[in-house]
Design a protein around this motif. Structure first.
Motif, PDB file in Angstrom:
ATOM      1  N   VAL A  27      -4.378  12.074 -32.880  1.00  0.00           N
ATOM      2  CA  VAL A  27      -4.458  11.481 -34.228  1.00  0.00           C
ATOM      3  C   VAL A  27      -5.883  11.567 -34.761  1.00  0.00           C
ATOM      4  CG1 VAL A  27      -4.312   9.291 -35.485  1.00  0.00           C
ATOM      5  CG2 VAL A  27      -2.465   9.978 -33.959  1.00  0.00           C
ATOM      6  N   LEU A  28      -6.871  11.304 -33.896  1.00  0.00           N
ATOM      7  CA  LEU A  28      -8.264  11.367 -34.339  1.00  0.00           C
ATOM      8  C   LEU A  28      -8.649  12.760 -34.836  1.00  0.00           C
ATOM      9  CD1 LEU A  28     -10.048   9.211 -31.604  1.00  0.00           C
ATOM     10  CD2 LEU A  28      -9.652   8.617 -34.009  1.00  0.00           C
ATOM     11  N   TRP A  29      -8.138  13.792 -34.186  1.00  0.00           N
ATOM     12  CA  TRP A  29      -8.450  15.161 -34.603  1.00  0.00           C
ATOM     13  C   TRP A  29      -7.579  15.638 -35.758  1.00  0.00           C
ATOM     14  CZ3 TRP A  29     -12.675  17.722 -33.832  1.00  0.00           C
ATOM     15  CH2 TRP A  29     -13.466  17.427 -32.719  1.00  0.00           C
ATOM     16  N   LEU A  33      -7.719  16.767 -40.569  1.00  0.00           N
ATOM     17  CA  LEU A  33      -7.065  18.040 -40.887  1.00  0.00           C
ATOM     18  C   LEU A  33      -5.934  17.836 -41.883  1.00  0.00           C
ATOM     19  CD1 LEU A  33      -6.893  21.072 -40.284  1.00  0.00           C
ATOM     20  CD2 LEU A  33      -5.334  20.514 -38.428  1.00  0.00           C
ATOM     21  N   ALA A  34      -5.261  16.700 -41.800  1.00  0.00           N
ATOM     22  CA  ALA A  34      -4.142  16.419 -42.703  1.00  0.00           C
ATOM     23  C   ALA A  34      -4.609  16.334 -44.157  1.00  0.00           C
ATOM     24  CB  ALA A  34      -3.446  15.128 -42.293  1.00  0.00           C
ATOM     25  N   VAL A  35      -5.842  15.926 -44.364  1.00  0.00           N
ATOM     26  CA  VAL A  35      -6.378  15.835 -45.725  1.00  0.00           C
ATOM     27  C   VAL A  35      -6.569  17.228 -46.314  1.00  0.00           C
ATOM     28  CG1 VAL A  35      -8.364  15.086 -47.092  1.00  0.00           C
ATOM     29  CG2 VAL A  35      -7.494  13.633 -45.253  1.00  0.00           C
ATOM     30  N   PRO A  39      -0.009  21.444 -43.577  1.00  0.00           N
ATOM     31  CA  PRO A  39       0.886  22.238 -42.720  1.00  0.00           C
ATOM     32  C   PRO A  39       0.312  22.447 -41.315  1.00  0.00           C
ATOM     33  CG  PRO A  39       0.732  23.244 -44.887  1.00  0.00           C
ATOM     34  CD  PRO A  39      -0.312  22.185 -44.833  1.00  0.00           C
ATOM     35  N   LEU A  40      -1.003  22.706 -41.223  1.00  0.00           N
ATOM     36  CA  LEU A  40      -1.608  22.846 -39.904  1.00  0.00           C
ATOM     37  C   LEU A  40      -1.575  21.522 -39.147  1.00  0.00           C
ATOM     38  CD1 LEU A  40      -4.748  25.139 -40.334  1.00  0.00           C
ATOM     39  CD2 LEU A  40      -2.607  25.638 -39.148  1.00  0.00           C
ATOM     40  N   ALA A  41      -1.748  20.425 -39.863  1.00  0.00           N
ATOM     41  CA  ALA A  41      -1.686  19.112 -39.220  1.00  0.00           C
ATOM     42  C   ALA A  41      -0.285  18.840 -38.669  1.00  0.00           C
ATOM     43  CB  ALA A  41      -2.102  18.025 -40.203  1.00  0.00           C
ATOM     44  N   LEU A  42       0.743  19.251 -39.387  1.00  0.00           N
ATOM     45  CA  LEU A  42       2.115  19.069 -38.884  1.00  0.00           C
ATOM     46  C   LEU A  42       2.364  19.907 -37.635  1.00  0.00           C
ATOM     47  CD1 LEU A  42       4.290  18.946 -42.132  1.00  0.00           C
ATOM     48  CD2 LEU A  42       3.765  17.080 -40.554  1.00  0.00           C
TER      49      LEU A  42
END
Length: 134
Positions: A27-29, A33-35, A39-42
């Protein structure tokens, strides 16, 4: 199969500290990335959700010999490389993706595990236990 025709279930033990530390590190990493690239975060979240129980199940087993520990870590690392290979192949083709996937998979896996390692010790300490040695 059992005698009544039902499949026997076998429970898998998970090391809760390893599981929680890996999920928190993921979650920390993945949150930053989700911001920028959801799609990469998913994709990363799916990898973390699958690799964390795998590593926790391996940690819950009786102490593995060194080669067993290396194989567990290599399997999870190879999973990260394969994820990046799948992400990068449409962009750069197969030849360029091999090197990129190796580099990105190695860097992201190491960052994830180097973040999870102190978290494992912290969670063990907070629970009142003695953290394992280095």
């Amino acid at each position: 199969m059992t005698t009544d025709g039902l499949a026997a279930t076998r429970s898998v033990r998970l090391d809760g500290v390893v599981l929680l530390a890996n999920l928190i590190a993921g979650v920390l990493w993945l949150a930053p990335l989700a911001v920028n690239s959801w799609p990469l975060a998913l994709i990363g979240a799916a990898y973390v959700a699958l690799a964390s129980p795998f590593l926790a199940a391996a940690a819950a087993r009786a102490p593995l010999p060194l080669h067993g520990q290396v194989l567990v870590w290599m399997a999870a690392w190879l999973g990260a490389v394969l994820v990046w290979f799948g992400v990068w192949t449409p962009i750069d083709g197969i030849a360029g993706s091999l090197v990129t996937a190796f580099d990105l998979g190695t860097m992201t896996y190491l960052a994830w595990q180097l973040t999870a390692f102190p978290l494992k010790h912290l969670l063990t300490w907070l629970a009142g236990g003695t953290p394992p040695g280095p």
